[in-house]
Scaffold this motif. Structure first.
Motif, PDB file in Angstrom:
ATOM      1  N   GLU A   1      -5.114  -0.594  -7.754  1.00  0.00           N
ATOM      2  CA  GLU A   1      -4.917   0.192  -6.557  1.00  0.00           C
ATOM      3  C   GLU A   1      -4.799  -1.046  -5.537  1.00  0.00           C
ATOM      4  O   GLU A   1      -4.942  -2.237  -5.877  1.00  0.00           O
ATOM      5  CB  GLU A   1      -6.171   0.805  -6.337  1.00  0.00           C
ATOM      6  CG  GLU A   1      -6.292   1.915  -7.041  1.00  0.00           C
ATOM      7  CD  GLU A   1      -7.592   2.808  -6.536  1.00  0.00           C
ATOM      8  OE1 GLU A   1      -8.054   2.549  -5.350  1.00  0.00           O
ATOM      9  OE2 GLU A   1      -8.084   3.735  -7.249  1.00  0.00           O
ATOM     10  N   PRO A   2      -4.356  -0.909  -4.210  1.00  0.00           N
ATOM     11  CA  PRO A   2      -4.102  -1.850  -3.365  1.00  0.00           C
ATOM     12  C   PRO A   2      -5.403  -2.738  -3.206  1.00  0.00           C
ATOM     13  O   PRO A   2      -6.162  -2.288  -2.987  1.00  0.00           O
ATOM     14  CB  PRO A   2      -3.534  -1.211  -2.142  1.00  0.00           C
ATOM     15  CG  PRO A   2      -3.076   0.055  -2.618  1.00  0.00           C
ATOM     16  CD  PRO A   2      -3.922   0.539  -3.914  1.00  0.00           C
TER      17      PRO A   2
ATOM     18  N   SER B   1      -0.335  -4.342  -5.527  1.00  0.00           N
ATOM     19  CA  SER B   1      -0.616  -3.178  -6.126  1.00  0.00           C
ATOM     20  C   SER B   1       0.269  -2.823  -7.333  1.00  0.00           C
ATOM     21  O   SER B   1       0.998  -3.614  -7.245  1.00  0.00           O
ATOM     22  CB  SER B   1      -0.619  -1.819  -5.009  1.00  0.00           C
ATOM     23  OG  SER B   1       0.762  -1.955  -4.598  1.00  0.00           O
TER      24      SER B   1
ATOM     25  N   SER C   1      -1.358   4.682 -11.921  1.00  0.00           N
ATOM     26  CA  SER C   1      -1.871   3.514 -11.276  1.00  0.00           C
ATOM     27  C   SER C   1      -2.173   2.467 -12.418  1.00  0.00           C
ATOM     28  O   SER C   1      -2.906   2.586 -13.098  1.00  0.00           O
ATOM     29  CB  SER C   1      -2.852   3.851 -10.298  1.00  0.00           C
ATOM     30  OG  SER C   1      -3.476   2.379  -9.742  1.00  0.00           O
TER      31      SER C   1
ATOM     32  N   TYR D   1       4.260  -4.581 -10.413  1.00  0.00           N
ATOM     33  CA  TYR D   1       3.535  -4.904  -9.127  1.00  0.00           C
ATOM     34  C   TYR D   1       4.255  -4.876  -8.007  1.00  0.00           C
ATOM     35  O   TYR D   1       5.313  -5.352  -8.026  1.00  0.00           O
ATOM     36  CB  TYR D   1       2.672  -6.307  -9.469  1.00  0.00           C
ATOM     37  CG  TYR D   1       1.539  -6.368 -10.268  1.00  0.00           C
ATOM     38  CD1 TYR D   1       1.026  -5.493 -10.774  1.00  0.00           C
ATOM     39  CD2 TYR D   1       0.975  -7.566 -10.533  1.00  0.00           C
ATOM     40  CE1 TYR D   1      -0.017  -5.098 -11.683  1.00  0.00           C
ATOM     41  CE2 TYR D   1      -0.281  -7.664 -11.291  1.00  0.00           C
ATOM     42  CZ  TYR D   1      -0.852  -6.498 -11.919  1.00  0.00           C
ATOM     43  OH  TYR D   1      -1.677  -6.573 -12.713  1.00  0.00           O
TER      44      TYR D   1
ATOM     45  N   THR E   1       2.853   6.574  -7.006  1.00  0.00           N
ATOM     46  CA  THR E   1       1.579   7.338  -7.428  1.00  0.00           C
ATOM     47  C   THR E   1       1.549   8.895  -7.146  1.00  0.00           C
ATOM     48  O   THR E   1       1.292   9.575  -7.888  1.00  0.00           O
ATOM     49  CB  THR E   1       0.435   6.777  -7.261  1.00  0.00           C
ATOM     50  OG1 THR E   1       0.120   6.678  -5.850  1.00  0.00           O
ATOM     51  CG2 THR E   1       0.187   5.736  -7.932  1.00  0.00           C
TER      52      THR E   1
ATOM     53  N   ILE F   1       1.837  -0.159 -10.772  1.00  0.00           N
ATOM     54  CA  ILE F   1       1.945   0.904 -11.541  1.00  0.00           C
ATOM     55  C   ILE F   1       2.522   0.609 -12.878  1.00  0.00           C
ATOM     56  O   ILE F   1       2.861  -0.512 -13.115  1.00  0.00           O
ATOM     57  CB  ILE F   1       2.996   2.028 -11.014  1.00  0.00           C
ATOM     58  CG1 ILE F   1       4.481   1.275 -10.737  1.00  0.00           C
ATOM     59  CG2 ILE F   1       2.364   2.454  -9.489  1.00  0.00           C
ATOM     60  CD1 ILE F   1       5.388   2.247 -10.318  1.00  0.00           C
TER      61      ILE F   1
ATOM     62  N   SER G   1       3.806   1.433  -0.957  1.00  0.00           N
ATOM     63  CA  SER G   1       4.587   1.529  -2.180  1.00  0.00           C
ATOM     64  C   SER G   1       3.978   2.100  -3.303  1.00  0.00           C
ATOM     65  O   SER G   1       4.313   2.857  -4.184  1.00  0.00           O
ATOM     66  CB  SER G   1       5.067   0.170  -2.652  1.00  0.00           C
ATOM     67  OG  SER G   1       5.989  -0.543  -1.555  1.00  0.00           O
ATOM     68  N   TRP G   2       2.792   1.651  -3.622  1.00  0.00           N
ATOM     69  CA  TRP G   2       1.645   2.194  -4.607  1.00  0.00           C
ATOM     70  C   TRP G   2       1.483   3.825  -4.129  1.00  0.00           C
ATOM     71  O   TRP G   2       1.564   4.561  -5.183  1.00  0.00           O
ATOM     72  CB  TRP G   2       0.385   1.722  -4.525  1.00  0.00           C
ATOM     73  CG  TRP G   2      -0.666   2.008  -5.287  1.00  0.00           C
ATOM     74  CD1 TRP G   2      -0.778   1.556  -6.502  1.00  0.00           C
ATOM     75  CD2 TRP G   2      -1.807   2.929  -4.996  1.00  0.00           C
ATOM     76  NE1 TRP G   2      -1.706   2.430  -7.188  1.00  0.00           N
ATOM     77  CE2 TRP G   2      -2.267   3.193  -6.338  1.00  0.00           C
ATOM     78  CE3 TRP G   2      -2.062   3.776  -3.986  1.00  0.00           C
ATOM     79  CZ2 TRP G   2      -3.673   4.066  -6.328  1.00  0.00           C
ATOM     80  CZ3 TRP G   2      -3.157   4.364  -3.764  1.00  0.00           C
ATOM     81  CH2 TRP G   2      -4.020   4.770  -5.214  1.00  0.00           C
ATOM     82  N   GLN G   3       1.140   4.083  -2.844  1.00  0.00           N
ATOM     83  CA  GLN G   3       0.929   5.592  -2.727  1.00  0.00           C
ATOM     84  C   GLN G   3       2.283   6.502  -2.913  1.00  0.00           C
ATOM     85  O   GLN G   3       2.143   7.655  -3.437  1.00  0.00           O
ATOM     86  CB  GLN G   3       0.520   5.743  -1.082  1.00  0.00           C
ATOM     87  CG  GLN G   3      -0.716   5.221  -0.665  1.00  0.00           C
ATOM     88  CD  GLN G   3      -0.860   4.958   0.697  1.00  0.00           C
ATOM     89  OE1 GLN G   3       0.013   5.177   1.624  1.00  0.00           O
ATOM     90  NE2 GLN G   3      -2.089   4.920   1.149  1.00  0.00           N
TER      91      GLN G   3
ATOM     92  N   THR H   1       0.760  -1.183  -0.034  1.00  0.00           N
ATOM     93  CA  THR H   1      -0.008   0.103  -0.209  1.00  0.00           C
ATOM     94  C   THR H   1       0.892   1.281   0.001  1.00  0.00           C
ATOM     95  O   THR H   1       0.794   2.297  -0.947  1.00  0.00           O
ATOM     96  CB  THR H   1      -0.825  -0.018   1.215  1.00  0.00           C
ATOM     97  OG1 THR H   1      -1.698  -1.133   1.230  1.00  0.00           O
ATOM     98  CG2 THR H   1      -1.740   1.158   1.169  1.00  0.00           C
TER      99      THR H   1
END
Length: 376
Positions: free
Chosen positions: A123-124, A137, A120, A148, A114, A139, A109-111, A107
């Motif tokens: 999303e997680p 998650s 994206s 991922y 992005t 990108i 890492s995605w935030q 989570t």
């Protein structure tokens, strides 16, 4: 943010806001996953790990996961007409879709990525089964390739939720592959620096080395490359773009047949390249031809090595040295019908570089193959 595994940082100028523990898996979209799995078992010694398909409740795709050492390949094919997997295969042929990175917090890492400008892809989300949970998650990166982020600290199953263990009787022996050393991306004219900046700004990587068209050229073709790495050095992504030459370079050929940017080759490490390459050749893997004259002067350039030069010559293994040691490397011919993806076998004896001294011999070998294909 602290990473649970506390892998030491070896590149001090890396921002390191995105701790990555290593490559989790590489997923290829392929036309026939069952037969591709047989190839990677028989020719490459990958071991069956997990399966997802109709029998597990998957209605749109089938996937086979295979593992050797710390390398996990996932081979995925569509089960229905239409849809994104078919579109990807029709456009690109078989090829890498996902480079999955093992992290402690998918989570975050995605935030983090992005917020820094990544688009994206996923999303997680939490995947669960009787063995625990995985957070995943994703990108978007160059071409249609995805990263991922896989958080699996609370999971104890064979691979991922949705897969079941796959344990057939057919298990050819491994060939000594240990881990993913680096993954190379090919991008279009003038796009290299864009993606170098992406990995620096969005993922906190630093540039390890740069090669221009004076370093990587022959009489006919040229390219440019920059190598991006994360802080602990476990993730290295060289990014190639074409450079002006008298004839069509291998990067141009790749982009023409792949219809865009994508993963050009996967470098896999061994601690005994003579054994590994000997086994691969026995099993039908084709490698680029290196002329015997390469070995007439190679020791003048690289100095003393531990291996028997005659054995390396018989196998066509290339040798190079840097300030920290030397390396041994060999490249397959494309492993797909289109002249796109191939593998590199590499053994590092201290060297942290990428074989700059071999570029001319390597590119001349590739040009010989391009000439046979009529694409030079």
């Amino acid at each position: 943010m602290q990473t649970e595994t506390q892998i030491p940082k070896i590149f001090e100028d890396v921002q390191d806001f995105l701790p990555i523990n290593g490559t989790d898996y590489i997923e290829l979209y392929v036309g026939n996953a069952k037969q591709a799995a047989h190839y990677y078992q028989s020719a490459w010694g990958f071991q069956p790990l997990a399966y997802k398909g109709l029998e597990t409740g998957s209605r749109d795709r089938v996937s086979y996961a295979l593992r050797q050492g710390k390398i996990t390949l996932v081979l995925t094919s569509p089960l229905q007409a239409g849809g994104p997997i078919n579109e990807h295969i029709n456009k690109h042929g078989d090829g890498v879709k996902v480079i999955a990175l093992w992290v402690d917090d998918a989570t975050y890492s995605w935030q983090a990525t992005t917020q820094r400008g990544a688009e994206s892809a996923l999303e997680p989300q939490k995947l669960t089964d009787e063995h625990g949970e995985v957070i995943i998650s994703g990108i978007k990166t160059y071409g249609e390739t995805l990263h991922y982020f896989i958080e699996r600290k609370n999971y104890h199953g064979a691979f991922l939720p949705g897969f079941k263990s796959w344990a057939p009787n057919y298990r050819p022996a491994e060939v000594g592959l240990q881990y993913v050393d680096h993954i190379v991306g090919n991008v279009g004219w003038g796009e290299m620096n864009k993606w170098v900046d992406f990995y620096a700004k969005v993922m906190g990587f630093t540039q390890l080395v740069s090669f221009d068209d004076k370093d990587i050229s022959t009489e006919y073709t040229a390219l440019m490359s920059k190598v991006m790495t994360n802080g602990n050095g476990r993730i290295k992504f060289p990014i190639n773009e074409p450079a002006v030459g008298r004839k069509k370079s291998q990067i141009e050929e790749y982009i023409e047949f792949y219809n865009g940017a994508g993963v050009q080759h996967i470098a896999v490490a061994t601690n005994n390249i003579i054994h590994t390459v000997s086994e691969l050749k026995k099993r039908g893997v084709d490698f680029l031809y290196v002329p015997p004259t390469y070995y007439d002067t190679v020791l003048d350039r690289v100095g003393e090595i531990d291996e028997d030069l005659e054995e390396l010559k018989q196998l066509g293994v290339l040798i190079d040295r840097d300030d920290e040691g030397y390396l041994l490397q060999l490249f397959t011919k494309p492993v797909l019908d289109r002249p796109t993806m191939f593998f590199e076998i590499i053994q590092r004896k201290g060297a942290q570089s990428f074989g700059k001294g071999n570029f001319k011999a390597l590119f001349e070998a590739i040009e010989r193959e391009q000439a046979l294909r009529g694409t030079l």
